[in-house]
Scaffold this motif. Structure first.
Motif, mmCIF file in Angstrom:
data_model
loop_
_atom_site.group_PDB
_atom_site.id
_atom_site.type_symbol
_atom_site.label_atom_id
_atom_site.label_comp_id
_atom_site.label_asym_id
_atom_site.label_seq_id
_atom_site.Cartn_x
_atom_site.Cartn_y
_atom_site.Cartn_z
ATOM 1 N N SER A 60 0.819 -1.333 0.142
ATOM 2 C CA SER A 60 -0.030 -0.069 0.149
ATOM 3 C C SER A 60 0.890 1.182 -0.116
ATOM 4 C CB SER A 60 -1.110 -0.109 1.347
ATOM 5 O OG SER A 60 -0.118 0.151 2.311
ATOM 6 N N ALA A 69 -6.541 12.817 -0.797
ATOM 7 C CA ALA A 69 -6.523 12.650 -2.137
ATOM 8 C C ALA A 69 -5.518 11.683 -2.549
ATOM 9 C CB ALA A 69 -6.439 14.178 -2.981
ATOM 10 N N PRO A 70 -5.537 10.655 -2.442
ATOM 11 C CA PRO A 70 -4.171 9.738 -2.716
ATOM 12 C C PRO A 70 -4.133 9.655 -4.305
ATOM 13 C CG PRO A 70 -6.491 8.630 -1.985
ATOM 14 C CD PRO A 70 -6.650 9.938 -1.739
ATOM 15 N N ASP A 71 -5.125 9.861 -5.080
ATOM 16 C CA ASP A 71 -4.867 9.827 -6.552
ATOM 17 C C ASP A 71 -4.069 11.097 -7.019
ATOM 18 O OD1 ASP A 71 -6.604 7.563 -6.513
ATOM 19 O OD2 ASP A 71 -8.366 8.805 -7.168
ATOM 20 N N GLN A 72 -3.890 12.064 -6.390
ATOM 21 C CA GLN A 72 -2.943 13.153 -6.544
ATOM 22 C C GLN A 72 -1.606 13.048 -6.230
ATOM 23 O OE1 GLN A 72 -4.761 16.947 -5.453
ATOM 24 N NE2 GLN A 72 -6.857 16.280 -6.015
ATOM 25 N N ARG A 132 2.977 9.552 -8.510
ATOM 26 C CA ARG A 132 3.485 8.242 -8.656
ATOM 27 C C ARG A 132 4.359 7.829 -9.799
ATOM 28 N NH1 ARG A 132 0.333 4.746 -4.886
ATOM 29 N NH2 ARG A 132 -1.595 5.818 -4.564
#
Length: 265
Positions: free
Chosen positions: A2, A42-45, A48
């Motif tokens: 994770s 806002a984990p998608d931001q 990555r």
């Protein structure tokens, strides 16, 4: 794995950076907490495309840049003498220069990675670092007590301290000797190893000294994560062994940056 598991190993070092940047344990941890809350919200931001540590610091930098402009509000929540002291110095040194210096010399990022974090070119990062070193070293001069039981390391620290224009008040190898030297000749800064010659503790030596008078302290340890657990009072400034000379110089200058005794009139 994770995202939280990927970031967890890097949190102690981010806390070290945040505290060195702000000069205050509570304020530094507040910025780290805000960065983590932003990631959770806002984990998608989260970036990555880069290494997790780089992405974590980038998120922190975004929080710092957006809230540092609201310095007065932060001071109201976490009032400290260091806030007023820092503002005097900030008139002579920009926050961006300090960030570039800490990121490269203390946190070990390349100029390319530091440039990514503060959104500057590698060339500009190198220029900012050079400016920061010149500015900070010209502002801070003091007297330093070294608590270190390894002779070669102590000699290296002495040379670094003198290269910065500071005076060494003495070198102690045990807790009792450290306290005695501090009482005999009060220093303006303490560099303290954790494990000393007689199995006494540099932490205990510092506690004894701070019970008598206030002085900025930099701890030196091979295991900084052991002192950044969040479970007890923790140091603001940490140097990791084995250290680089520039790391020691930067940390000394940053510790004195927030010390009232070294603020120019």
């Amino acid at each position: 794995m994770s995202l939280g598991q990927q970031l967890a190993p890097h949190l102690p070092l981010l806390r070290r950076y945040a505290r060195a940047l702000t000069g205050n344990q509570a304020e530094g941890d507040r910025y780290v907490r805000a960065a983590l809350e932003a990631i959770v919200a806002a984990p998608d931001q989260f970036p990555r495309e880069v290494d997790p540590r780089l992405g974590l610091y980038r998120t922190f930098q975004a929080i710092w840049q957006s809230t540092h402009l609201e310095e007065d509000e932060i001071a109201e929540d976490y009032p400290s003498d260091g806030e007023a002291i820092a503002r005097k110095r900030l008139a002579r040194l920009t926050p961006l220069s300090r960030q570039a210096l800490l990121l490269t010399t203390v946190e070990g990022f390349s100029v390319e990675d530091a440039g990514y974090l503060i959104e500057e070119s590698p060339h500009d990062v190198a220029k900012l670092v050079s400016e920061a070193v010149s500015e900070i070293e010209s502002q801070t001069r003091t007297r330093v007590l070294i608590i270190e039981d390894e002779p070669l390391i102590a000699m290296d620290l002495e040379q670094i301290v003198r290269d910065l224009g500071h005076e060494v008040t003495g070198v102690a190898v045990t807790r009792d000797e450290a306290v005695a030297l501090a009482m005999e000749d009060r220093p303006g800064l303490v560099l303290a190893d954790i494990q000393l010659a007689d199995d006494s503790s540099g932490i205990d030596a510092v506690k004894d000294i701070l019970a008598e008078f206030s002085v900025p302290v930099i701890f030196i340890t091979a295991f900084p994560e052991r002192l950044l657990t969040g479970e007890r009072p923790e140091p603001t400034f940490l140097i990791t062994k084995p250290f680089q000379r520039e790391t020691v110089k930067t940390t000394i200058s940053q510790a004195l940056f927030f010390d009232e005794a070294t603020v120019p009139a």
